[in-house]
Design a protein around this motif. Structure first.
Motif, PDB file in Angstrom:
ATOM      1  N   GLU A 123      19.625   7.422  -8.542  1.00 35.57           N
ATOM      2  CA  GLU A 123      18.423   6.889  -7.914  1.00 35.57           C
ATOM      3  C   GLU A 123      17.155   7.310  -8.658  1.00 35.57           C
ATOM      4  N   LEU A 124      17.162   8.487  -9.287  1.00 42.46           N
ATOM      5  CA  LEU A 124      15.984   8.939 -10.024  1.00 42.46           C
ATOM      6  C   LEU A 124      15.687   7.998 -11.195  1.00 42.46           C
ATOM      7  N   SER A 125      16.708   7.656 -11.971  1.00 37.35           N
ATOM      8  CA  SER A 125      16.467   6.752 -13.108  1.00 37.35           C
ATOM      9  C   SER A 125      16.123   5.343 -12.624  1.00 37.35           C
ATOM     10  N   ILE A 126      16.710   4.911 -11.534  1.00 38.02           N
ATOM     11  CA  ILE A 126      16.373   3.599 -10.968  1.00 38.02           C
ATOM     12  C   ILE A 126      14.915   3.594 -10.515  1.00 38.02           C
ATOM     13  N   THR A 127      14.514   4.667  -9.832  1.00 43.20           N
ATOM     14  CA  THR A 127      13.129   4.766  -9.354  1.00 43.20           C
ATOM     15  C   THR A 127      12.154   4.790 -10.516  1.00 43.20           C
ATOM     16  N   GLN A 128      12.480   5.495 -11.571  1.00 41.72           N
ATOM     17  CA  GLN A 128      11.589   5.551 -12.731  1.00 41.72           C
ATOM     18  C   GLN A 128      11.452   4.170 -13.371  1.00 41.72           C
ATOM     19  N   THR A 129      12.527   3.412 -13.399  1.00 38.06           N
ATOM     20  CA  THR A 129      12.469   2.048 -13.921  1.00 38.06           C
ATOM     21  C   THR A 129      11.578   1.171 -13.046  1.00 38.06           C
ATOM     22  N   ILE A 130      11.686   1.329 -11.725  1.00 41.34           N
ATOM     23  CA  ILE A 130      10.821   0.579 -10.798  1.00 41.34           C
ATOM     24  C   ILE A 130       9.358   0.936 -11.066  1.00 41.34           C
ATOM     25  N   ILE A 131       9.061   2.224 -11.187  1.00 38.33           N
ATOM     26  CA  ILE A 131       7.692   2.680 -11.433  1.00 38.33           C
ATOM     27  C   ILE A 131       7.170   2.115 -12.751  1.00 38.33           C
ATOM     28  N   ASP A 132       7.974   2.177 -13.793  1.00 40.75           N
ATOM     29  CA  ASP A 132       7.566   1.646 -15.093  1.00 40.75           C
ATOM     30  C   ASP A 132       7.307   0.140 -15.028  1.00 40.75           C
ATOM     31  N   THR A 133       8.176  -0.584 -14.354  1.00 38.69           N
ATOM     32  CA  THR A 133       8.048  -2.040 -14.248  1.00 38.69           C
ATOM     33  C   THR A 133       6.789  -2.420 -13.488  1.00 38.69           C
ATOM     34  N   VAL A 134       6.548  -1.753 -12.361  1.00 39.67           N
ATOM     35  CA  VAL A 134       5.374  -2.063 -11.551  1.00 39.67           C
ATOM     36  C   VAL A 134       4.096  -1.656 -12.280  1.00 39.67           C
ATOM     37  N   THR A 135       4.111  -0.509 -12.932  1.00 43.67           N
ATOM     38  CA  THR A 135       2.933  -0.052 -13.681  1.00 43.67           C
ATOM     39  C   THR A 135       2.557  -1.069 -14.756  1.00 43.67           C
ATOM     40  N   GLU A 136       3.545  -1.553 -15.480  1.00 42.47           N
ATOM     41  CA  GLU A 136       3.285  -2.553 -16.519  1.00 42.47           C
ATOM     42  C   GLU A 136       2.753  -3.854 -15.918  1.00 42.47           C
ATOM     43  N   ALA A 137       3.358  -4.294 -14.821  1.00 41.13           N
ATOM     44  CA  ALA A 137       2.931  -5.551 -14.194  1.00 41.13           C
ATOM     45  C   ALA A 137       1.524  -5.450 -13.601  1.00 41.13           C
ATOM     46  N   ALA A 138       1.139  -4.264 -13.147  1.00 44.37           N
ATOM     47  CA  ALA A 138      -0.179  -4.076 -12.528  1.00 44.37           C
ATOM     48  C   ALA A 138      -1.306  -4.111 -13.548  1.00 44.37           C
ATOM     49  N   GLN A 139      -1.003  -3.916 -14.814  1.00 39.77           N
ATOM     50  CA  GLN A 139      -1.978  -3.977 -15.908  1.00 39.77           C
ATOM     51  C   GLN A 139      -3.220  -3.127 -15.633  1.00 39.77           C
ATOM     52  N   GLY A 140      -2.991  -1.914 -15.164  1.00 38.46           N
ATOM     53  CA  GLY A 140      -4.076  -0.973 -14.948  1.00 38.46           C
ATOM     54  C   GLY A 140      -4.710  -1.007 -13.572  1.00 38.46           C
ATOM     55  N   ALA A 141      -4.400  -2.001 -12.769  1.00 43.71           N
ATOM     56  CA  ALA A 141      -4.952  -2.068 -11.410  1.00 43.71           C
ATOM     57  C   ALA A 141      -4.238  -1.049 -10.519  1.00 43.71           C
ATOM     58  N   PRO A 142      -4.967  -0.364  -9.645  1.00 50.68           N
ATOM     59  CA  PRO A 142      -4.322   0.572  -8.718  1.00 50.68           C
ATOM     60  C   PRO A 142      -3.381  -0.177  -7.766  1.00 50.68           C
TER      61      PRO A 142
END
Length: 113
Positions: free
Chosen positions: A3-22
């Motif tokens: 779950e830790l690696s899955i969660t990190q992938t989710i965080i990375d994916t969302v961070t990239e998609a947000a393009q700097g927006a909070p």
């Protein structure tokens, strides 16, 4: 704990998609047959987001029950395990039709200032 690696992938994916927006909220869909524990994802998310663009974001998790369809008679049934016996014809030929996935359904961001 995968779950830790899955969660990190989710965080990375969302961070990239947000393009700097909070990011305010992320909504996930986790299948009950996926072997992914929603409580563990929630715990890992809360542990991993400080000092990231997702700091303060809320994680909402929706679970999807397992469902199967018999290849022999076409009957659809709930599944609690990734296998089963058809309730109508006793066949073991069951295809999983719901409850295996992990999907990022949505994310809510605040406009950048």
């Amino acid at each position: 704990m995968h779950e830790l690696s899955i969660t990190q992938t989710i965080i990375d994916t969302v961070t990239e998609a947000a393009q700097g927006a909070p990011v305010q909220q992320i909504t996930l869909e986790i299948g009950e047959l996926s072997a992914i524990l929603p409580d563990s994802i929630q715990f890992c998310f809360e542990a991993c987001i400080p000092n990231t663009p997702l700091a303060g974001a809320v994680l909402a998790i929706q679970t999807v029950p397992g469902r199967g369809r018999c290849r022999d008679c076409g009957y659809e049934m709930p599944l609690e395990m990734p296998y089963g016996i058809c309730d109508q014809c006793d066949s073991l030929a069951i295809d999983i039709i719901a409850g295996e996935g992990l999907v990022i359904l949505s994310m809510e961001t605040m406009p950048c200032a």
